[in-house]
Design a protein around this motif. Structure first.
Motif, PDB file in Angstrom:
ATOM      1  N   TRP A   1      35.947 -62.737  14.891  1.00  0.00           N
ATOM      2  CA  TRP A   1      34.716 -63.045  15.629  1.00  0.00           C
ATOM      3  C   TRP A   1      33.999 -64.253  15.052  1.00  0.00           C
ATOM      4  O   TRP A   1      33.485 -65.094  15.785  1.00  0.00           O
ATOM      5  CB  TRP A   1      33.785 -61.824  15.689  1.00  0.00           C
TER       6      TRP A   1
ATOM      7  N   LEU B   1      35.409 -66.746  13.409  1.00  0.00           N
ATOM      8  CA  LEU B   1      36.205 -67.926  13.743  1.00  0.00           C
ATOM      9  C   LEU B   1      36.049 -68.310  15.209  1.00  0.00           C
ATOM     10  O   LEU B   1      35.869 -69.479  15.539  1.00  0.00           O
ATOM     11  CB  LEU B   1      37.685 -67.683  13.408  1.00  0.00           C
ATOM     12  N   LEU B   2      36.106 -67.329  16.100  1.00  0.00           N
ATOM     13  CA  LEU B   2      36.005 -67.634  17.538  1.00  0.00           C
ATOM     14  C   LEU B   2      34.594 -68.103  17.904  1.00  0.00           C
ATOM     15  O   LEU B   2      34.439 -68.995  18.743  1.00  0.00           O
ATOM     16  CB  LEU B   2      36.426 -66.426  18.381  1.00  0.00           C
TER      17      LEU B   2
ATOM     18  N   LEU C   1      34.301 -71.679  16.813  1.00  0.00           N
ATOM     19  CA  LEU C   1      35.111 -72.503  17.703  1.00  0.00           C
ATOM     20  C   LEU C   1      34.373 -72.758  19.014  1.00  0.00           C
ATOM     21  O   LEU C   1      34.361 -73.882  19.525  1.00  0.00           O
ATOM     22  CB  LEU C   1      36.410 -71.735  17.974  1.00  0.00           C
ATOM     23  N   ALA C   2      33.759 -71.719  19.557  1.00  0.00           N
ATOM     24  CA  ALA C   2      33.011 -71.851  20.809  1.00  0.00           C
ATOM     25  C   ALA C   2      31.803 -72.762  20.606  1.00  0.00           C
ATOM     26  O   ALA C   2      31.555 -73.664  21.416  1.00  0.00           O
ATOM     27  CB  ALA C   2      32.563 -70.471  21.298  1.00  0.00           C
TER      28      ALA C   2
ATOM     29  N   GLU D   1      32.017 -76.399  20.876  1.00  0.00           N
ATOM     30  CA  GLU D   1      32.034 -76.986  22.218  1.00  0.00           C
ATOM     31  C   GLU D   1      30.627 -77.405  22.662  1.00  0.00           C
ATOM     32  O   GLU D   1      30.472 -78.140  23.640  1.00  0.00           O
ATOM     33  CB  GLU D   1      32.569 -75.963  23.233  1.00  0.00           C
TER      34      GLU D   1
ATOM     35  N   ARG E   1      32.284 -66.233  26.437  1.00  0.00           N
ATOM     36  CA  ARG E   1      33.307 -67.175  25.940  1.00  0.00           C
ATOM     37  C   ARG E   1      34.215 -66.489  24.913  1.00  0.00           C
ATOM     38  O   ARG E   1      35.436 -66.632  24.959  1.00  0.00           O
ATOM     39  CB  ARG E   1      32.620 -68.399  25.313  1.00  0.00           C
TER      40      ARG E   1
ATOM     41  N   VAL F   1      38.066 -74.999  11.223  1.00  0.00           N
ATOM     42  CA  VAL F   1      38.538 -73.830  11.975  1.00  0.00           C
ATOM     43  C   VAL F   1      39.388 -74.299  13.158  1.00  0.00           C
ATOM     44  O   VAL F   1      40.445 -73.733  13.449  1.00  0.00           O
ATOM     45  CB  VAL F   1      37.344 -72.965  12.444  1.00  0.00           C
TER      46      VAL F   1
END
Lengths: 128, 128
Positions: free
Chosen positions: A33, A35-36, A39-40, A43, A54, A103
């Protein structure tokens, strides 16, 4: 590893050391979670619910805990935007932008390795 | 993201997609034990107990599960060395070496950011 000077004496950050701040931060960043979410947010800015969509599969509670830990580490910035109705936006701090870039490098490698990983998994389940 | 061709049709790996192999692999690599085990194996081959000492704080069960998942993904190689007594050694595969390098980049950034993270934590707990 990098030398850095603390308030009273010189310390060396060591992620393997259980008491080290870098290990505590790694625990916040690590985990799917963290890491994601990083990453999101790489953006762009996200409101909580949009970020939750997302990072599909995350519960409200887990995402909330993840963001709070990253905010405490100075990696994520939480801002209440005064509007009608007021809204809360999450963005990366300058440190967070650097962390998210690392990441992303890791994730892009794993994405590009999917055929190799899938083949390894198939061989493993056949007992090769 | 990278295009790759599957056995029947073209797929695009997407770590945000719950069914994607790259997300499953990220879940194995992510998490502090996966990251720390990869980092340690980046230093060279390890026997199980020596690795457990290096990754201080990990339980036998957690390390065992972590290594098994990474072996299945083709990231870690497990070898039984025929000797008296026989021993089991863990090393990185060529893919594992690449993944461990990305993990090292991330960890070095966090280690170098310890003063900044510690300051953010202190400010957060004071309610700034």
């Amino acid at each position: 590893m990098t030398d850095h000077t603390g308030p009273t004496d010189e310390l060396i950050a060591d992620v393997f050391a259980r008491g080290c701040t870098s290990r505590a931060a790694l625990e916040d960043v690590a985990g799917k979670w963290g890491l994601l979410a990083l990453l999101a947010l790489g953006e762009g800015a996200y409101r909580f619910n949009a970020l939750r969509r997302r990072v599909s599969g995350v519960s409200e509670k887990m995402l909330s805990q993840t963001l709070q830990a990253l905010e405490r580490d100075g990696i994520v910035h939480r801002e209440v935007v005064t509007a009608i109705p007021p809204r809360v936006e999450y963005t990366l701090t300058p440190l967070g932008i650097q962390v998210a870039a690392k990441v992303r490098d890791l994730v892009e490698l794993l994405e590009s390795a999917v055929p190799e990983i899938a083949a390894a998994r198939a061989a493993y389940s056949k007992g090769d």
